[in-house]
Design a protein around this motif. Structure first.
Motif, short mmCIF file in Angstrom:
data_model
loop_
_atom_site.label_atom_id
_atom_site.label_comp_id
_atom_site.label_asym_id
_atom_site.label_seq_id
_atom_site.Cartn_x
_atom_site.Cartn_y
_atom_site.Cartn_z
N LEU A 94 0.84 -1.20 0.00
CA LEU A 94 0.00 0.00 0.00
C LEU A 94 0.87 1.25 0.00
N GLU A 95 1.93 1.24 0.81
CA GLU A 95 2.82 2.41 0.84
C GLU A 95 3.52 2.59 -0.49
N THR A 96 3.92 1.48 -1.12
CA THR A 96 4.55 1.56 -2.44
C THR A 96 3.59 2.15 -3.45
N TRP A 97 2.33 1.72 -3.39
CA TRP A 97 1.31 2.24 -4.31
C TRP A 97 1.09 3.74 -4.10
N MET A 98 0.99 4.14 -2.83
CA MET A 98 0.77 5.56 -2.54
C MET A 98 1.96 6.39 -2.99
N SER A 99 3.15 5.88 -2.77
CA SER A 99 4.35 6.59 -3.19
C SER A 99 4.38 6.76 -4.70
N SER A 100 3.95 5.76 -5.42
CA SER A 100 3.94 5.86 -6.88
C SER A 100 2.96 6.93 -7.34
N GLN A 101 1.84 7.08 -6.64
CA GLN A 101 0.87 8.12 -6.98
C GLN A 101 1.48 9.50 -6.79
N VAL A 102 2.26 9.66 -5.71
CA VAL A 102 2.94 10.92 -5.44
C VAL A 102 3.94 11.24 -6.55
N HIS A 103 4.70 10.23 -6.99
CA HIS A 103 5.69 10.46 -8.03
C HIS A 103 5.04 10.90 -9.35
N ILE A 104 3.89 10.35 -9.64
CA ILE A 104 3.17 10.76 -10.86
C ILE A 104 2.77 12.24 -10.75
N ALA A 105 2.24 12.62 -9.58
CA ALA A 105 1.83 14.01 -9.37
C ALA A 105 3.03 14.95 -9.43
N MET A 106 4.15 14.50 -8.85
CA MET A 106 5.35 15.32 -8.88
C MET A 106 5.80 15.57 -10.32
N ASN A 107 5.68 14.57 -11.17
CA ASN A 107 6.10 14.75 -12.56
C ASN A 107 5.27 15.82 -13.25
N ASN A 108 3.97 15.88 -12.91
CA ASN A 108 3.15 16.96 -13.45
C ASN A 108 3.70 18.32 -13.04
N LEU A 109 4.13 18.42 -11.77
CA LEU A 109 4.70 19.66 -11.27
C LEU A 109 5.97 20.02 -12.05
N LEU A 110 6.86 19.05 -12.25
CA LEU A 110 8.12 19.31 -12.94
C LEU A 110 7.87 19.74 -14.39
N LEU A 111 6.93 19.06 -15.05
CA LEU A 111 6.64 19.38 -16.45
C LEU A 111 5.99 20.76 -16.57
N ALA A 112 5.04 21.06 -15.69
CA ALA A 112 4.39 22.37 -15.73
C ALA A 112 5.40 23.47 -15.46
N ALA A 113 6.27 23.24 -14.48
CA ALA A 113 7.30 24.23 -14.16
C ALA A 113 8.19 24.49 -15.36
N ALA A 114 8.61 23.43 -16.02
CA ALA A 114 9.50 23.58 -17.17
C ALA A 114 8.85 24.38 -18.29
N THR A 115 7.58 24.12 -18.56
CA THR A 115 6.89 24.84 -19.63
C THR A 115 6.71 26.32 -19.31
N LEU A 116 6.74 26.65 -18.00
CA LEU A 116 6.63 28.04 -17.57
C LEU A 116 8.00 28.70 -17.41
N GLY A 117 9.07 27.94 -17.64
CA GLY A 117 10.41 28.49 -17.43
C GLY A 117 10.77 28.61 -15.97
N ILE A 118 10.17 27.73 -15.15
CA ILE A 118 10.43 27.70 -13.71
C ILE A 118 11.34 26.51 -13.41
N ASP A 119 12.34 26.75 -12.61
CA ASP A 119 13.28 25.68 -12.27
C ASP A 119 12.80 24.87 -11.08
N SER A 120 13.32 23.64 -11.00
CA SER A 120 12.89 22.73 -9.93
C SER A 120 13.97 21.71 -9.64
N CYS A 121 13.84 21.06 -8.50
CA CYS A 121 14.79 20.00 -8.15
C CYS A 121 14.10 18.98 -7.24
N PRO A 122 13.67 17.85 -7.80
CA PRO A 122 13.01 16.83 -6.96
C PRO A 122 14.01 16.20 -6.00
N MET A 123 13.58 15.99 -4.77
CA MET A 123 14.45 15.43 -3.74
C MET A 123 13.76 14.32 -2.96
#
Length: 210
Positions: free
Chosen positions: A128-157
């Protein structure tokens, strides 16, 4: 399509931010909307995202993240936290929203609710924790992609003391557990990593058609 690929080529894991530049409310609204619209299994989105603006809180989180300076320098810091346990109430709320949005009765969607409960209930705590973590990673990728298209920098940690970050944000009392940290802002002109070419597997190495 060209713009998308250009944005992906442009982005990198920013090592140093320009602390004098802050994101606008409009930019933050777009980033939040991108995360909200993220793909999520069953549409459950079993997580919550905290946007850290306070410099005091940033400093505390930076210490819990082994001194990674991007957290202290960034305009804002996104902290993704997933649920600690499966919440059947979350499924009930989802069913109500689905019924409202689709103009249907809640009773019509009971089989769907039962299938979700059955599937989730059959998972071990570890899965269950692995599944929930995978959902978070998908959402994070949306953040990274949106940031890049706006010219905003990011660093996932992912390298940080989870217990300390949970304590700083009071997550345990909310039934949440921190999973990912993403500082966002504008890169420092002196960050040499911005000029390095991307190192990735070649298309032929990465893909195979069968």
């Amino acid at each position: 399509m060209t713009d998308l690929l250009t944005a992906l080529e442009w982005r990198y894991a920013t090592k140093s931010f320009n602390s004098s530049v802050r994101l606008t409310d409009l930019q933050l609204d777009v980033l939040k909307k991108a995360v909200q619209l993220s793909v999520s299994s069953f549409g459950l989105q079993p997580y919550k995202v905290f946007i850290i603006d306070s410099q005091e809180v940033k400093s505390a989180i930076m210490e819990a993240a082994y001194g990674q300076k991007q957290i202290g320098e960034a305009s804002h810091v996104f902290v993704f936290a997933h649920q600690r346990q499966y919440q059947s109430k979350e499924v009930e709320d989802l069913i109500v929203k689905l019924a409202e949005n689709q103009g249907r009765k809640v009773e019509e969607l009971q089989p769907y609710q039962q299938s979700i409960d059955s599937w989730m209930g059959a998972m071990s705590d570890e899965k269950l924790e692995t599944w929930m973590s995978s959902q978070v990673h998908i959402a994070m990728n949306n953040l990274l992609l949106a940031a890049a298209t706006l010219g905003i920098d990011s660093c996932p940690m992912g390298g940080f003391d989870i217990e300390k970050v949970d304590d700083i944000l009071g997550l345990k009392s909310e039934g949440l557990k921190s999973c990912l940290i993403v500082p966002v802002g504008v890169r420092n002109d002196k960050d040499i990593y911005a000029n390095y070419p991307k190192t990735r597997k070649s298309i032929s190495e990465l893909f195979e058609v069968r």
